[in-house]
Design a protein around this motif. Sequence first.
Motif, PDB file in Angstrom:
ATOM      1  N   GLY A 159      -3.452 -76.952 -29.571  1.00  0.00           N
ATOM      2  CA  GLY A 159      -2.577 -77.222 -28.437  1.00  0.00           C
ATOM      3  C   GLY A 159      -1.978 -75.969 -27.837  1.00  0.00           C
ATOM      4  O   GLY A 159      -1.946 -75.795 -26.615  1.00  0.00           O
ATOM      5  N   LEU A 160      -1.506 -75.074 -28.694  1.00  0.00           N
ATOM      6  CA  LEU A 160      -0.937 -73.814 -28.206  1.00  0.00           C
ATOM      7  C   LEU A 160      -1.982 -72.951 -27.505  1.00  0.00           C
ATOM      8  O   LEU A 160      -1.694 -72.340 -26.471  1.00  0.00           O
ATOM      9  CB  LEU A 160      -0.311 -73.030 -29.365  1.00  0.00           C
ATOM     10  N   LEU A 161      -3.171 -72.893 -28.056  1.00  0.00           N
ATOM     11  CA  LEU A 161      -4.220 -72.091 -27.420  1.00  0.00           C
ATOM     12  C   LEU A 161      -4.550 -72.646 -26.039  1.00  0.00           C
ATOM     13  O   LEU A 161      -4.639 -71.891 -25.064  1.00  0.00           O
ATOM     14  CB  LEU A 161      -5.481 -72.039 -28.280  1.00  0.00           C
ATOM     15  N   VAL A 217      -9.928 -65.904 -31.132  1.00  0.00           N
ATOM     16  CA  VAL A 217     -10.384 -65.564 -32.485  1.00  0.00           C
ATOM     17  C   VAL A 217      -9.311 -65.913 -33.513  1.00  0.00           C
ATOM     18  O   VAL A 217      -9.597 -66.549 -34.537  1.00  0.00           O
ATOM     19  CB  VAL A 217     -10.783 -64.077 -32.574  1.00  0.00           C
ATOM     20  N   VAL A 218      -8.080 -65.524 -33.244  1.00  0.00           N
ATOM     21  CA  VAL A 218      -6.984 -65.815 -34.179  1.00  0.00           C
ATOM     22  C   VAL A 218      -6.787 -67.321 -34.319  1.00  0.00           C
ATOM     23  O   VAL A 218      -6.636 -67.839 -35.439  1.00  0.00           O
ATOM     24  CB  VAL A 218      -5.681 -65.119 -33.734  1.00  0.00           C
ATOM     25  N   ALA A 219      -6.798 -68.036 -33.203  1.00  0.00           N
ATOM     26  CA  ALA A 219      -6.616 -69.491 -33.257  1.00  0.00           C
ATOM     27  C   ALA A 219      -7.743 -70.165 -34.035  1.00  0.00           C
ATOM     28  O   ALA A 219      -7.493 -71.097 -34.805  1.00  0.00           O
ATOM     29  CB  ALA A 219      -6.529 -70.065 -31.844  1.00  0.00           C
ATOM     30  N   ALA A 220      -8.969 -69.691 -33.857  1.00  0.00           N
ATOM     31  CA  ALA A 220     -10.095 -70.277 -34.589  1.00  0.00           C
ATOM     32  C   ALA A 220      -9.952 -70.045 -36.085  1.00  0.00           C
ATOM     33  O   ALA A 220     -10.193 -70.947 -36.893  1.00  0.00           O
ATOM     34  CB  ALA A 220     -11.412 -69.705 -34.080  1.00  0.00           C
ATOM     35  N   TRP A 278      -2.674 -74.520 -24.143  1.00  0.00           N
ATOM     36  CA  TRP A 278      -1.513 -74.388 -23.265  1.00  0.00           C
ATOM     37  C   TRP A 278      -1.394 -72.966 -22.731  1.00  0.00           C
ATOM     38  O   TRP A 278      -1.110 -72.770 -21.549  1.00  0.00           O
ATOM     39  CB  TRP A 278      -0.253 -74.781 -24.025  1.00  0.00           C
ATOM     40  N   THR A 279      -1.592 -71.981 -23.575  1.00  0.00           N
ATOM     41  CA  THR A 279      -1.383 -70.591 -23.164  1.00  0.00           C
ATOM     42  C   THR A 279      -2.592 -69.971 -22.483  1.00  0.00           C
ATOM     43  O   THR A 279      -2.444 -69.112 -21.612  1.00  0.00           O
ATOM     44  CB  THR A 279      -0.972 -69.704 -24.351  1.00  0.00           C
ATOM     45  N   GLN A 280      -3.808 -70.346 -22.864  1.00  0.00           N
ATOM     46  CA  GLN A 280      -4.990 -69.674 -22.345  1.00  0.00           C
ATOM     47  C   GLN A 280      -5.750 -70.462 -21.288  1.00  0.00           C
ATOM     48  O   GLN A 280      -6.505 -69.876 -20.515  1.00  0.00           O
ATOM     49  CB  GLN A 280      -5.947 -69.342 -23.500  1.00  0.00           C
ATOM     50  N   TRP A 281      -5.603 -71.764 -21.265  1.00  0.00           N
ATOM     51  CA  TRP A 281      -6.397 -72.556 -20.345  1.00  0.00           C
ATOM     52  C   TRP A 281      -5.566 -73.244 -19.280  1.00  0.00           C
ATOM     53  O   TRP A 281      -5.991 -73.382 -18.130  1.00  0.00           O
ATOM     54  CB  TRP A 281      -7.215 -73.586 -21.121  1.00  0.00           C
TER      55      TRP A 281
END
Length: 85
Positions: free
Chosen positions: A76-78, A43-46, A80-83
């Motif tokens: 990219g960060l999302l 949500v924050v990344a979106a 990298w960290t979540q997927w």
Amino acid sequence: MRAFTGLLAGGLVVLTVVVIGSAILGDEHGLAGPGGVSIGGHVVAAIVAVAAQIYADRRRGFAGYAGCLVVLVTVGLLFWTQWWG
């Protein structure tokens, strides 16, 4: 560049809806699903990506490029960290 990052920002919104939907379905059927941290991160990344894309679309030159860069880094960060992490 703005068209590509706009596609990424829109795709991130769709991905966020899918993650929220999978959490709801998983909870209803007693299955494991994404947790609160994952949902919150999406949500924050979106929100950040869409805001940066709107900024990039309304600016020219370096400011517009910087907005595009924020979208790229956020996506990219999302991922990298979540997927992938």
